[in-house]
Scaffold this motif. Structure first.
Motif, PDB file in Angstrom:
ATOM      1  N   TYR A  87       0.899  -1.286   0.033  1.00 60.97           N
ATOM      2  CA  TYR A  87      -0.142   0.093   0.006  1.00 60.97           C
ATOM      3  C   TYR A  87       0.858   1.357   0.085  1.00 60.97           C
ATOM      4  O   TYR A  87       0.577   2.215  -0.587  1.00 60.97           O
ATOM      5  CB  TYR A  87      -0.833   0.122   1.149  1.00 60.97           C
ATOM      6  CG  TYR A  87      -1.641   1.241   1.415  1.00 60.97           C
ATOM      7  CD1 TYR A  87      -2.902   1.358   0.619  1.00 60.97           C
ATOM      8  CD2 TYR A  87      -1.486   1.997   2.291  1.00 60.97           C
ATOM      9  CE1 TYR A  87      -3.836   2.534   0.685  1.00 60.97           C
ATOM     10  CE2 TYR A  87      -2.343   3.519   2.301  1.00 60.97           C
ATOM     11  CZ  TYR A  87      -3.489   3.287   1.435  1.00 60.97           C
ATOM     12  OH  TYR A  87      -4.114   4.512   1.466  1.00 60.97           O
ATOM     13  N   SER A 109       3.907   1.507  -1.185  1.00 57.68           N
ATOM     14  CA  SER A 109       4.868   1.494  -2.391  1.00 57.68           C
ATOM     15  C   SER A 109       4.228   2.335  -3.582  1.00 57.68           C
ATOM     16  O   SER A 109       3.194   2.661  -3.828  1.00 57.68           O
ATOM     17  CB  SER A 109       5.143   0.247  -2.672  1.00 57.68           C
ATOM     18  OG  SER A 109       5.583  -0.743  -1.696  1.00 57.68           O
ATOM     19  N   ASP A 110       5.242   2.852  -4.417  1.00 56.86           N
ATOM     20  CA  ASP A 110       4.640   3.530  -5.586  1.00 56.86           C
ATOM     21  C   ASP A 110       4.560   2.277  -6.602  1.00 56.86           C
ATOM     22  O   ASP A 110       4.723   1.290  -6.328  1.00 56.86           O
ATOM     23  CB  ASP A 110       5.776   4.767  -6.139  1.00 56.86           C
ATOM     24  CG  ASP A 110       7.119   3.960  -6.277  1.00 56.86           C
ATOM     25  OD1 ASP A 110       7.192   2.777  -6.632  1.00 56.86           O
ATOM     26  OD2 ASP A 110       8.191   4.655  -6.035  1.00 56.86           O
ATOM     27  N   TYR A 111       4.293   2.806  -7.758  1.00 58.30           N
ATOM     28  CA  TYR A 111       3.723   1.885  -8.773  1.00 58.30           C
ATOM     29  C   TYR A 111       4.953   1.105  -8.995  1.00 58.30           C
ATOM     30  O   TYR A 111       4.483  -0.179  -9.367  1.00 58.30           O
ATOM     31  CB  TYR A 111       3.038   2.681  -9.838  1.00 58.30           C
ATOM     32  CG  TYR A 111       1.646   3.478  -9.774  1.00 58.30           C
ATOM     33  CD1 TYR A 111       0.464   2.376  -9.481  1.00 58.30           C
ATOM     34  CD2 TYR A 111       1.638   4.759  -9.631  1.00 58.30           C
ATOM     35  CE1 TYR A 111      -0.485   2.979  -9.192  1.00 58.30           C
ATOM     36  CE2 TYR A 111       0.441   5.122  -9.459  1.00 58.30           C
ATOM     37  CZ  TYR A 111      -0.850   4.211  -9.056  1.00 58.30           C
ATOM     38  OH  TYR A 111      -1.972   4.984  -8.955  1.00 58.30           O
ATOM     39  N   GLN A 128       7.464   0.214  -7.408  1.00 52.24           N
ATOM     40  CA  GLN A 128       7.980  -0.748  -6.408  1.00 52.24           C
ATOM     41  C   GLN A 128       6.688  -1.772  -6.008  1.00 52.24           C
ATOM     42  O   GLN A 128       6.889  -2.909  -5.986  1.00 52.24           O
ATOM     43  CB  GLN A 128       7.957   0.009  -5.165  1.00 52.24           C
ATOM     44  CG  GLN A 128       9.256   1.050  -5.083  1.00 52.24           C
ATOM     45  CD  GLN A 128       9.317   1.844  -3.760  1.00 52.24           C
ATOM     46  OE1 GLN A 128       8.386   2.018  -3.171  1.00 52.24           O
ATOM     47  NE2 GLN A 128      10.700   2.305  -3.379  1.00 52.24           N
TER      48      GLN A 128
END
Length: 333
Positions: free
Chosen positions: A168, A170-172, A174
């Motif tokens: 949740y 993390s960026d896209y 990651q």
């Protein structure tokens, strides 16, 4: 006389099954080497330099690693089920795989590198899992095997919730890396890394075969094993630590490949009996066959895209596990 005939029948069945599985493993391994996004024939391997490069530098190490992963998880699952006297025991249900996955996911979230090496973080996560599970079992509810298994299941759910939180936050980019890794795929390893894996898993197999009699006696409880001269707590501790380190290394390389450590040893026991001198070799070959087959399916179902092998082990393992539960009361002695 009847007992000797029954034993001879089981031995013959085990040898026949082992030979059949070896033949199937050889066929599937050859198919996995030749098939993929680009298909090659055996003749091309002798004449085409590009085919030789793809097969011997990419596909063959991957297939051999899938073989090691399947065999390693299967024999480790067989050891856990003997030590805990429970067919639900596996690296995943005990929280070892989840702890390793949490450590590796944190490494991926931090970008890897020398400080946050994925392999080191996964092994560290597995080690922390071992320490916490055994500490809680001694300080909270004692050292009972059922309690330890229950704590492992709860710890596994706890790690899963933390993994969800990591995804949740993390960026896209990651998120894609962590999610794709959590599906459990077989990567292409270098020959040196493959050699390390072969040594680690080979040590586990040799250890379990060396202590096959002790594992047989552990199925009947610590008291009976102690009467026969088995140091149950020491065997449990050493086996648990050794196998958990290997699980951490496997998870670091390919993510969480579920059901293999549960389904394969349970099915093998129904076919060849409870003696680990027979269970361990058959379980290794069976698990290797399963993971190599699932990895092959992942490469040929939707080429050039790949479906992680862990998806197919879950799809195939789920129904088989239900059937094993239904037939759980039928045991071959």
């Amino acid at each position: 006389m009847i007992k000797d005939l029954f034993k001879a029948k089981i031995v013959l069945r085990t040898r026949s099954l082992f030979l059949l599985l070896l033949i199937l493993l050889g066929i599937v391994t050859l198919a996995a080497v030749l098939l993929g996004a680009t298909q090659y024939s055996p003749i091309q391997l002798l004449t085409d330099s590009q085919a030789q490069l793809v097969v011997f530098e990419l596909r063959l190490p991957r297939v051999l690693f899938a073989l090691l992963v399947g065999g390693g998880l299967s024999v480790i699952g067989a050891a856990y089920q003997a030590l805990f006297r429970n067919q639900l025991a596996s690296p995943f249900s005990l929280g070892v795989s989840s702890g390793a996955a949490l450590g590796a996911s944190l490494s991926l979230l931090c970008g890897g590198g020398a400080l946050f090496d994925v392999e080191a973080c996964a092994i560290f996560g597995a080690a922390i899992s071992i320490f916490l599970i055994m500490l809680l079992s001694k300080t909270v509810v004692g050292a009972a095997r059922d309690s330890l298994l229950l704590i492992g299941v709860v710890f596994s759910f706890f790690c899963s919730s933390l993994l969800t939180l990591i995804q949740y936050l993390s960026d896209y980019a990651q998120l894609f890396r962590v999610t794709r890794w959590m599906m459990g795929g077989v990567p292409v390893l270098s020959w040196s890394a493959l050699g390390i894996g072969a040594i680690l898993i080979g040590v586990v197999v040799i250890w379990l075969l060396k202590h096959h009699r002790e594992l047989d006696l552990m199925l009947f409880g610590d008291d009976i094993a102690a009467i026969k001269g088995v140091d149950g707590p020491r065997l449990f501790r050493n086996t648990f630590i050794l196998t958990s380190v290997v699980v951490g290394w496997i998870v670091a390389q390919c993510g969480v490949i579920g059901f293999v450590g549960i389904v394969v040893p349970a099915a093998v026991r129904l076919l060849v009996g409870l003696h680990h001198r027979r269970v361990i070799p058959v379980a290794f070959v069976s698990g290797a066959l399963l993971v190599v087959l699932c990895d092959l399916l992942g490469r040929v179902v939707t080429p050039p895209f790949e479906v992680p092998a862990g998806v197919f082990t879950a799809v195939l393992g789920g129904p088989v596990f239900v059937l094993l539960l239904i037939r759980g009361n039928r045991r071959v002695l």
